[in-house]
Write a protein that holds these residues in place. Structure first.
Motif, short mmCIF file in Angstrom:
data_model
loop_
_atom_site.label_atom_id
_atom_site.label_comp_id
_atom_site.label_asym_id
_atom_site.label_seq_id
_atom_site.Cartn_x
_atom_site.Cartn_y
_atom_site.Cartn_z
N SER A 109 2.40 1.86 -3.45
CA SER A 109 1.50 2.38 -4.49
C SER A 109 1.07 3.81 -4.17
CB SER A 109 0.32 1.43 -4.75
OG SER A 109 -0.63 1.57 -3.77
N GLU A 110 0.90 4.14 -2.87
CA GLU A 110 0.51 5.53 -2.53
C GLU A 110 1.64 6.51 -2.81
OE1 GLU A 110 -2.60 4.44 1.10
OE2 GLU A 110 -1.08 5.97 1.44
N LYS A 168 1.80 9.62 -5.48
CA LYS A 168 2.03 11.00 -5.05
C LYS A 168 3.13 11.66 -5.89
CE LYS A 168 0.21 10.63 -0.43
NZ LYS A 168 0.41 10.71 1.02
N GLN A 171 0.83 -1.20 0.00
CA GLN A 171 0.00 0.00 0.00
C GLN A 171 0.87 1.26 0.00
OE1 GLN A 171 -3.23 -0.13 2.85
NE2 GLN A 171 -3.48 2.09 2.76
#
Ligand code: 0O2
Length: 264
Positions: A18-19, A23, A15
């Motif tokens: 991917s975040e 960004k 997670q």
């Protein structure tokens, strides 16, 4: 070693990667939408494979319960820049986020302090918060910032290390050091070209502004000057335009400004 629940352990890291990747991709897109040069050329990310985590833990004598605190690159983000100067801009962008969505834990400057292998890159270790169905958690992630040339070298060296299982023969090691030096010179050469391009762009902007002022002055003088005088001014302008000499254009503009001031 007790059997680790890899799915549960690595979920937050997936997670985070991917975040964070999204960004930085958004930052890249923002620059482009604003018509500005983006210091970020490309972003990639990966979660370290269980086999590599186990190997690193074994190499560094890290017990299972310390893996998440001591292996800082389970989540890895790589930011690629075109020019060395862009790296500082990316570092500044990351520092602006410090204390907001990320917390900087450590910085490792392998650009100033090149590794004996020839490795160059800037690493920032961050703590990143994850909100998942399993709850809140802060994980460590490593952001590697490097130029295209540094990346080319590192990826090649990494695959050779893999091929020779960490024992790269001495002659190849030496050639890799030579390649690292070549990559360093390539980065420096590209920087000089970049400065030349920036200088040329600046000169063009100055020239455009002088020409706009000349045209303004000519238009104002049309209302007050004699026709023959204006014909001569126009001719001088066309000749100077063709000559494309910024110093002469500047002097001509100053002369026109003085003439316009006399009529005011
Ligand atoms: P991978 O396979 O890239 O995921 P170390 O004690 O030096 O082994 P440590 O303490 O994790 O490693 O910190 P360091 O030195 O900052 O290295 C972290 C990562 O930087 C490495 O991850 C590599 O990705 C990269 N790196 C560091 N040194 C070199 C090098 O000499 N060559 C290349 N190609 N990459 C390097 P890992 O764990 O090696 O794994």
């Amino acid at each position: 070693m007790e059997i680790l629940n890899w799915k549960e352990l690595l979920g937050p890291y997936e997670q985070a990667v991917s975040e964070l990747k999204l960004k930085f991709e958004n930052t890249m897109a923002e620059y482009k939408n604003l018509g500005l040069y983006s210091p970020i050329e490309a972003v990639s990310g990966r979660v370290k494979k269980p086999a590599s985590i186990i190997a690193k833990a074994k190499k560094k004598n890290i017990p299972d319960e310390r893996i998440e605190e001591e292996i800082e690159d389970i989540a890895g983000i790589r930011i690629i820049c075109q020019f060395v100067e862009d790296i500082q801009k990316v570092i500044a962008l990351i520092k602006k986020r410090d204390g907001k969505d990320i917390k900087i834990v450590e910085e490792r400057d392998y650009i100033t302090n090149t590794k004996p292998s020839g490795y160059r890159s800037y690493h920032i270790i961050v703590r990143y918060p994850i909100n998942s169905v399993l709850g809140y958690k802060e994980i460590l992630a490593e952001i590697q910032i490097r130029t295209l040339a540094m990346n080319f070298w590192a990826v090649t060296e990494h695959s050779l290390k893999y091929k020779y299982q960490g024992n790269i023969p001495d002659d190849i090691k030496q050639r890799l050091i030579n390649c690292a030096e070549a990559a360093f010179h390539l980065d420096n050469e590209m920087s000089t070209i970049r400065n030349e391009i920036a200088y040329a762009q600046r000169i063009n902007e100055i020239k455009d502004s002088i020409i706009a002022n000349i045209i303004d002055n000519i238009q104002n003088l049309y209302f007050v000057s004699k026709l023959e005088e204006m014909e001569s001014i126009n001719k001088q302008f066309v000749d100077l335009w063709n000559e494309d000499d910024i110093t002469k254009l500047k002097a001509f503009n100053e002369k026109l400004s003085e003439m316009a001031a006399l009529y005011r």
